[in-house]
Design an enzyme around this catalytic site. Structure first.
Site, PDB file in Angstrom:
ATOM      1  CD  GLU A 120      41.478 -30.948 -30.644  1.00  0.00           C
ATOM      2  OE1 GLU A 120      41.947 -31.118 -29.496  1.00  0.00           O
ATOM      3  OE2 GLU A 120      42.149 -30.577 -31.605  1.00  0.00           O
ATOM      4  CE  LYS A 122      39.879 -29.464 -19.740  1.00  0.00           C
ATOM      5  NZ  LYS A 122      40.601 -30.528 -19.106  1.00  0.00           N
ATOM      6  CG  ASP A 124      38.259 -36.175 -16.714  1.00  0.00           C
ATOM      7  OD1 ASP A 124      39.312 -35.586 -16.414  1.00  0.00           O
ATOM      8  OD2 ASP A 124      37.299 -36.298 -15.939  1.00  0.00           O
ATOM      9  CE1 TYR A 234      46.287 -32.223 -25.661  1.00  0.00           C
ATOM     10  CE2 TYR A 234      44.754 -34.064 -25.408  1.00  0.00           C
ATOM     11  CZ  TYR A 234      45.667 -33.175 -24.865  1.00  0.00           C
ATOM     12  OH  TYR A 234      45.968 -33.238 -23.534  1.00  0.00           O
ATOM     13  CE  LYS A 322      36.740 -27.980 -15.866  1.00  0.00           C
ATOM     14  NZ  LYS A 322      37.638 -29.010 -15.322  1.00  0.00           N
ATOM     15  CB  CYS A 416       7.899 -45.877  13.866  1.00  0.00           C
ATOM     16  SG  CYS A 416       7.197 -45.218  12.348  1.00  0.00           S
ATOM     17  CB  CYS A 419       3.036 -44.916  13.971  1.00  0.00           C
ATOM     18  SG  CYS A 419       4.066 -46.395  14.033  1.00  0.00           S
ATOM     19  CB  CYS A 434       7.716 -48.908  11.373  1.00  0.00           C
ATOM     20  SG  CYS A 434       6.074 -48.707  12.087  1.00  0.00           S
ATOM     21  CB  CYS A 439       2.870 -47.301  10.618  1.00  0.00           C
ATOM     22  SG  CYS A 439       3.889 -45.835  10.359  1.00  0.00           S
TER      23      CYS A 439
HETATM   24  S1  IVH Z   1      45.130 -28.732 -25.534  1.00  0.00           S
HETATM   25  C1  IVH Z   1      48.217 -25.643 -24.443  1.00  0.00           C
HETATM   26  N1  IVH Z   1      43.228 -30.452 -26.141  1.00  0.00           N
HETATM   27  O1  IVH Z   1      43.128 -30.692 -20.511  1.00  0.00           O
HETATM   28  C2  IVH Z   1      47.006 -26.448 -24.660  1.00  0.00           C
HETATM   29  N2  IVH Z   1      44.029 -30.403 -23.916  1.00  0.00           N
HETATM   30  O2  IVH Z   1      42.943 -28.539 -18.481  1.00  0.00           O
HETATM   31  C3  IVH Z   1      47.143 -27.761 -24.024  1.00  0.00           C
HETATM   32  N3  IVH Z   1      43.008 -32.072 -22.444  1.00  0.00           N
HETATM   33  O3  IVH Z   1      46.523 -30.119 -19.988  1.00  0.00           O
HETATM   34  C4  IVH Z   1      46.011 -28.608 -24.011  1.00  0.00           C
HETATM   35  N4  IVH Z   1      41.680 -32.961 -23.959  1.00  0.00           N
HETATM   36  O4  IVH Z   1      45.684 -32.593 -20.306  1.00  0.00           O
HETATM   37  C5  IVH Z   1      44.024 -29.963 -25.171  1.00  0.00           C
HETATM   38  N5  IVH Z   1      41.577 -31.962 -26.832  1.00  0.00           N
HETATM   39  C6  IVH Z   1      42.376 -31.479 -25.875  1.00  0.00           C
HETATM   40  C7  IVH Z   1      42.367 -31.977 -24.557  1.00  0.00           C
HETATM   41  C8  IVH Z   1      43.211 -31.410 -23.598  1.00  0.00           C
HETATM   42  C9  IVH Z   1      42.093 -33.013 -22.690  1.00  0.00           C
HETATM   43  C10 IVH Z   1      43.635 -31.850 -21.129  1.00  0.00           C
HETATM   44  C11 IVH Z   1      45.120 -31.653 -21.177  1.00  0.00           C
HETATM   45  C12 IVH Z   1      45.339 -30.277 -20.653  1.00  0.00           C
HETATM   46  C13 IVH Z   1      44.161 -30.110 -19.770  1.00  0.00           C
HETATM   47  C14 IVH Z   1      43.875 -28.667 -19.483  1.00  0.00           C
END
Ligand code: IVH
Length: 676
Positions: A120, A122, A124, A234, A322, A416, A419, A434, A439
């Site tokens: 999936e 991640k 932010d 998720y 990451k 400058c 020059c 300048c 120059c």
């Molecule tokens: S699973 C026990 N899935 O990333 C597993 N986390 O650095 C829990 N996050 O605390 C997290 N996207 O806030 C999971 N597709 C995803 C995620 C995700 C973002 C965040 C979440 C977690 C943090 C960990």
């Protein structure tokens, strides 16, 4: 150093690391205002983890390695919510080797081959738990320290994607469901929110994640409701009455219940497919409409997860892969001053090399003295460097908390640096110049600009060669290029006969460049590629342009009074007239341009923004010109049309705010007749 002494040193280091990490957790989780980049935080955490792993006796029960986030005692005025299953964090990996190790540990833990993994994004944002009881949203909470979070039910109920009641028949409605996910903000929504805040003179959010986290923990849910929060789910806490045996089944069930399930990017990942995805998603990351900081790989089967179990802060069955941080921290060693082709002095940050999202950054422009003052940057500061997508690096600002007292204020030089001429501090604006048009640095920069790819495009005429030509007095300015013979070049350092011939041929080939390029190459202050094109289209010949009075120049669509003044001054000078005469004498053709009228975009000012799929930015701009329109870079009241590609941000937001017509790429292709 004796063993005892070094253990003592490690104990002190661990203590300091704990205090530092506690502070940063507090900044991040309680204030939503972190002061160090994620990468720097991760490094502190890893160092502490490594020390504690090697010397378990140095580990304390309250170490930041043993919990997530900030201690609950420091949370703000919101009722505490105890999570029935702790909300864990994820272990991070950042390379193929580390991912392979993690996969090895999973296989080993199961005593079998690597099981199917899901992948999936991640997201932010900020982690949340949402509880549905018999299909009704009854509670939502933040992660807090992983065990106890804050009640944010009223705020989460304002998120449209999270229905207050699930649309499921009672027989299919679980008795109690603790769902986990992320609250986040779309990049475009974030940009619009900040634009609004700026207009009202309010504090701006640093990034979409801080905006989402701050909004989630607003005390007044009416404020939250007015902000564009989104949610994605998720994971599961405790679940009663849900038949899902795997991540794939969970996500499918969430969708069927009308909930915002995290998209499944891959279903049965191997090391190779995960690596390929990492490359692919990493490259396209800037174009996604929301921010992600990596991929999350999870063991699909819940039964296998059970067998793998969890560690103090993170489960063994999942890992965050990451992306390299887009922000880093480094030392600003010096501020150098560069002289540009118009004589403007530009301060440039010279930093300890730092790796930011795929490139090593050493220098970054600081623009001008006002910018340095506004950001409060001093020489010797630790600074945060940012690179978004393929954008040039930027120094965001200093880490004031890390100052030692040895930092120095920057002052623009009085002379400058190239020059020695006394510089001129402009009365209006932050610029320092300048004033010496001879120059040597200015002259070299002008020739460099003249020969550059987007101007006369003279291949092989690089910086070193230009320096030699000017320093050796072989040419005085760019017009001199057209009188060069092979033998003038052959004598120069590192110039073989063959390359000398190539350069002369490249110069010859540039004689017939289109008028717009020649105008661009002249280096008129404030006149870039786009304005040069407008001037060529409007006036048709260099003679007509050079003779045009200010009022006439202003009639060219998109040329404002200030630029018109600059252009008139430029062509009014005897030096310009001499320069153009010499270019003509040297055979530069200044071919007349066709004056353009008609076309579907006739007279329209068009702004292109976001990522285009079917054409490059340059092709799109050319298409706008070909259709009689003008491509502008910023949205204003004068804009007639905005073409918004994917992940369009602040320009799109501004266009909407101003009520300007917005079309997508497909529509644009239809307008210009490239699609049925
Ligand atoms: S699973 C026990 N899935 O990333 C597993 N986390 O650095 C829990 N996050 O605390 C997290 N996207 O806030 C999971 N597709 C995803 C995620 C995700 C973002 C965040 C979440 C977690 C943090 C960990």
């Amino acid at each position: 150093m004796g063993a005892k002494e070094s253990l003592e040193a490690l104990r002190l280091e661990a203590e300091r690391l704990r205090a530092e990490l506690d502070y940063h957790n507090w900044r991040y989780y309680v204030l939503d205002d972190p002061v160090i980049p994620d990468g720097a935080y991760d490094r502190l955490m890893r160092r502490l983890e490594r020390i504690e792993a090697a010397h378990p006796e140095l580990r304390t029960p309250d170490s930041p390695t043993q919990r997530v986030g900030a201690p609950a005692a420091e949370l703000r005025e919101r009722p505490p919510v105890t999570h029935s299953v702790p909300m864990l964090s994820l272990e991070n990996v950042t390379s193929r080797e580390e991912l392979e190790e993690w996969m090895g540990r999973v296989a080993e833990g199961l005593g079998a081959a690597l099981p199917p993994l899901t992948v999936e994004y991640k997201f932010d944002g900020a982690a949340i738990e949402v509880v549905y009881e018999r299909g009704v949203l009854v509670q939502a909470s933040t992660r807090g320290d992983g065990t106890v979070g804050e009640d944010v039910t009223a705020n989460v109920k304002t998120i449209k994607e999270l229905p207050p009641v699930l649309a499921l028949p009672p027989a299919r409605t679980p008795a109690r469901l603790e769902l986990r996910g992320e609250v986040y903000m779309m990049k475009a929504d974030f940009a619009a929110l900040n634009a609004q805040a700026e207009a009202k003179g309010e504090k701006l959010f640093a990034n979409p994640r801080n905006a989402a986290a701050g909004t989630l923990r607003q005390l007044d849910p009416r404020v939250t409701a007015a902000r564009p929060l989104r949610a994605v789910l998720y994971g599961l806490g405790r679940a009663e009455g849900l038949e899902a045996g795997s991540q794939g089944e969970l996500l499918a069930w969430l969708e069927s219940a009308g909930l915002p399930a995290a998209p499944l990017v891959e279903r049965a990942a191997t090391l190779e497919t995960a690596m390929a995805l990492y490359e692919k998603v990493g490259a396209a990351r800037a174009e996604l409409p929301f921010e992600i900081d990596g991929l999350v790989l999870k063991v699909d089967s819940f039964a296998l997860r059970e067998r793998l179990g969890v560690r103090a802060r993170s489960p063994r069955w999942a890992v965050a892969f990451k992306f390299p941080p887009m922000r880093e921290m480094t030392r600003l060693r010096a501020i150098e001053v560069q002289v540009g082709r118009t004589g403007v002095l530009t301060p440039v940050a010279v930093m300890d090399p730092v790796y930011v999202s795929g490139v090593t950054v050493r220098n970054a422009t600081l623009h001008n003295r006002e910018e340095i003052a506004r950001k409060g940057i001093k020489i010797g500061d630790m600074v945060i460097v940012q690179r978004a997508g393929d954008v040039i690096p930027e120094v965001l600002g200093p880490l004031v908390a890390m100052r030692t007292g040895a930092e120095r204020e920057f002052a623009m030089p009085e002379a400058c640096p190239a020059c020695g001429a006394r510089v001129v501090f402009e009365a209006e604006g932050p610029q320092v110049r300048c004033p010496n048009i001879s120059c040597p640095r200015q002259v070299k920069e002008r020739v460099r600009h003249f020969a550059s790819r987007r101007a006369m495009d003279i291949e092989g005429l690089g910086e070193k060669l230009i320096d030699q030509l000017i320093d050796g007095g072989v040419i005085e300015d760019a017009s001199g290029l057209y009188f060069l013979r092979v033998k003038d070049l052959e004598g120069l350092e590192r110039m073989a006969a063959k390359s000398a011939r190539n350069v002369v041929a490249a110069i010859a080939a540039s004689r017939s460049r289109p008028l717009a390029r020649v105008i661009h190459a002249l280096g008129i202050p404030e006149v870039g590629e786009r304005s040069a094109q407008i001037l060529a289209d409007h006036f048709g010949t260099i003679e007509a342009l050079a003779a045009a009075p200010e009022e006439e120049l202003e009639k060219a669509h998109g040329i404002g009074p200030v630029v018109a003044g600059t252009i008139a001054t430029f062509f009014g000078s005897a030096a310009t007239a001499r320069f153009i005469a010499r270019l003509k004498q040297g055979g530069v053709e200044f071919p007349p341009a066709e004056r353009r009228e008609g076309g579907v975009l006739a007279g329209k000012t068009v702004v292109l923004t976001g990522a285009l799929r079917r054409m490059t930015r340059q092709e799109a701009e050319e298409a706008v010109l070909a259709a009689g329109g003008r491509a502008a870079s910023s949205v204003s009241k004068k804009t007639d049309l905005v073409v918004a590609g994917e992940a369009a941000g602040s320009k799109l937001a501004k266009a909407k705010a101003l009520g300007i017509e917005v079309i997508d790429e497909e529509e644009f292709l239809r307008w210009i007749g490239r699609k049925g």
